[in-house]
Design an enzyme around this catalytic site. Structure first.
Site, PDB file in Angstrom:
ATOM      1  N   CYS A 103       0.829  -1.203   0.000  1.00 19.29           N
ATOM      2  CA  CYS A 103       0.000   0.000   0.000  1.00 19.29           C
ATOM      3  C   CYS A 103       0.868   1.260   0.000  1.00 19.29           C
ATOM      4  O   CYS A 103       1.576   1.525  -0.968  1.00 19.29           O
ATOM      5  CB  CYS A 103      -0.969  -0.044   1.174  1.00 19.29           C
ATOM      6  SG  CYS A 103      -2.373   1.092   1.005  1.00 19.29           S
ATOM      7  N   HIS A 197      -2.720  -5.478   0.378  1.00 21.49           N
ATOM      8  CA  HIS A 197      -2.213  -5.820   1.717  1.00 21.49           C
ATOM      9  C   HIS A 197      -2.152  -7.339   1.928  1.00 21.49           C
ATOM     10  O   HIS A 197      -3.038  -7.922   2.554  1.00 21.49           O
ATOM     11  CB  HIS A 197      -3.130  -5.232   2.793  1.00 21.49           C
ATOM     12  CG  HIS A 197      -2.971  -3.771   3.025  1.00 21.49           C
ATOM     13  ND1 HIS A 197      -1.930  -3.228   3.749  1.00 21.49           N
ATOM     14  CD2 HIS A 197      -3.737  -2.729   2.629  1.00 21.49           C
ATOM     15  CE1 HIS A 197      -2.069  -1.913   3.801  1.00 21.49           C
ATOM     16  NE2 HIS A 197      -3.144  -1.584   3.115  1.00 21.49           N
ATOM     17  N   GLU A 199      -0.442  -8.787   4.006  1.00 31.28           N
ATOM     18  CA  GLU A 199      -0.114  -9.049   5.410  1.00 31.28           C
ATOM     19  C   GLU A 199      -1.318  -9.022   6.340  1.00 31.28           C
ATOM     20  O   GLU A 199      -1.233  -9.492   7.482  1.00 31.28           O
ATOM     21  CB  GLU A 199       0.928  -8.039   5.906  1.00 31.28           C
ATOM     22  CG  GLU A 199       0.398  -6.659   6.270  1.00 31.28           C
ATOM     23  CD  GLU A 199       0.135  -5.733   5.097  1.00 31.28           C
ATOM     24  OE1 GLU A 199      -0.181  -4.547   5.329  1.00 31.28           O
ATOM     25  OE2 GLU A 199       0.248  -6.178   3.936  1.00 31.28           O
TER      26      GLU A 199
END
Length: 285
Positions: A103, A197, A199
């Protein structure tokens, strides 16, 4: 392995995220990296904060990789926080340490290497980036190894890369955001990054939707706070029960998002295909 997590969130956003989902963006990265590489030594720094520094006696070149988190900072705005962020990223490039960003991390590497960032020309991506498609270069790139064409991924952003820096390679795009993944070489450094994202968990997606409810309504993505809550609750329920086919069907998601191993593919690929070989070349194997 020694990892440095650069938490791009300013203090207020950090605390808001922690109140919402129990972790700041940097703390999320720490948890995921420790699961991906058991025994890894992870350090968190906050380059947006005034006076933030590496631990005493440490240098960027002493780490095997640097990870850059998401952030609400707008890199086309000249502020003390954005200047500190860009300066930090330029130092990462100069150190030669491999880096990865999601991001705002991708946007930060772009600006630090001479590219441009702008408000999203087609609006925000909220919840999930849909139908991300690897480019010809991306289809054979190790960052996206294992990803089908197309695929979805968690995404929460209002800004986007307007122009990649010289020599960068576009790896993936979708209809809403032209730069979804890229490789950036600058100075001695090499960066792999994505606009989405890999993660974050589905619970964190739900938390982001709730934090941004007013903005989602203003942008016409929801009619009311109740609409946002209904959608967020379904996403959160799928986090708790990722095998629920009814919820996945209702949300239009598949295993690329619901399966944690597939969802985190880019992080594993970065560690395996860039960090590991670089570490060996440096004599740390």
């Amino acid at each position: 392995m020694r990892f440095l997590v650069a938490e791009s969130e300013p203090r207020q956003a950090r605390e808001a995220r922690r109140e919402s989902v129990g972790r700041s963006s940097g703390e999320t990265y720490l948890k995921v990296l420790e699961a991906l590489v058991p025994g890894a030594r992870c350090t968190r720094v906050k380059p947006a904060d005034a006076g933030a520094e590496l631990p005493s006696g440490e240098a960027l070149a002493g780490y095997d990789a640097v990870f850059l988190t998401g952030s609400p900072l707008h890199l086309y705005q000249e502020t003390p926080e954005t200047r500190r962020e860009v300066g930090f990223m330029q130092a990462v490039f100069a150190s030669g340490t491999p880096s990865f960003g999601s991001c705002a991390g991708l946007q930060l590497a772009t600006v630090a290497a001479g590219g441009r960032v702008r408000p999203g020309a087609r609006g925000r991506e909220a919840g999930f980036a849909r139908r991300i498609t690897p480019t010809d270069s991306g289809a054979g790139h190790p960052l996206l190894r294992g990803r089908p064409s197309p695929y979805d991924a968690p995404a929460v952003h209002t800004d986007e890369v307007e122009a990649l820096p010289p020599g960068a390679v576009l790896l993936a795009a979708n209809r809403l955001t032209r730069v979804q993944a890229a490789e950036i070489r600058h100075g001695a450094g090499l960066f792999w990054g994505v606009q989405y994202h890999p993660e974050i968990s589905l619970a964190e997606v739900a938390g982001a939707l709730r934090r941004q409810a007013d903005d989602l309504i203003q942008d016409g993505l929801a009619r009311s706070g109740e609409d946002v809550e209904t959608y967020a609750a379904q996403v959160e329920a799928l986090h708790r029960e990722p095998d629920r086919r009814d919820l996945a069907w209702r949300l239009g998601l598949d295993e690329e998002v619901t399966d944690v191993r597939r969802r985190t593919a880019e992080l594993r690929n970065f560690i395996e295909h860039l960090v590991g070989p670089t570490r060996s070349e440096r004599g740390r194997g």
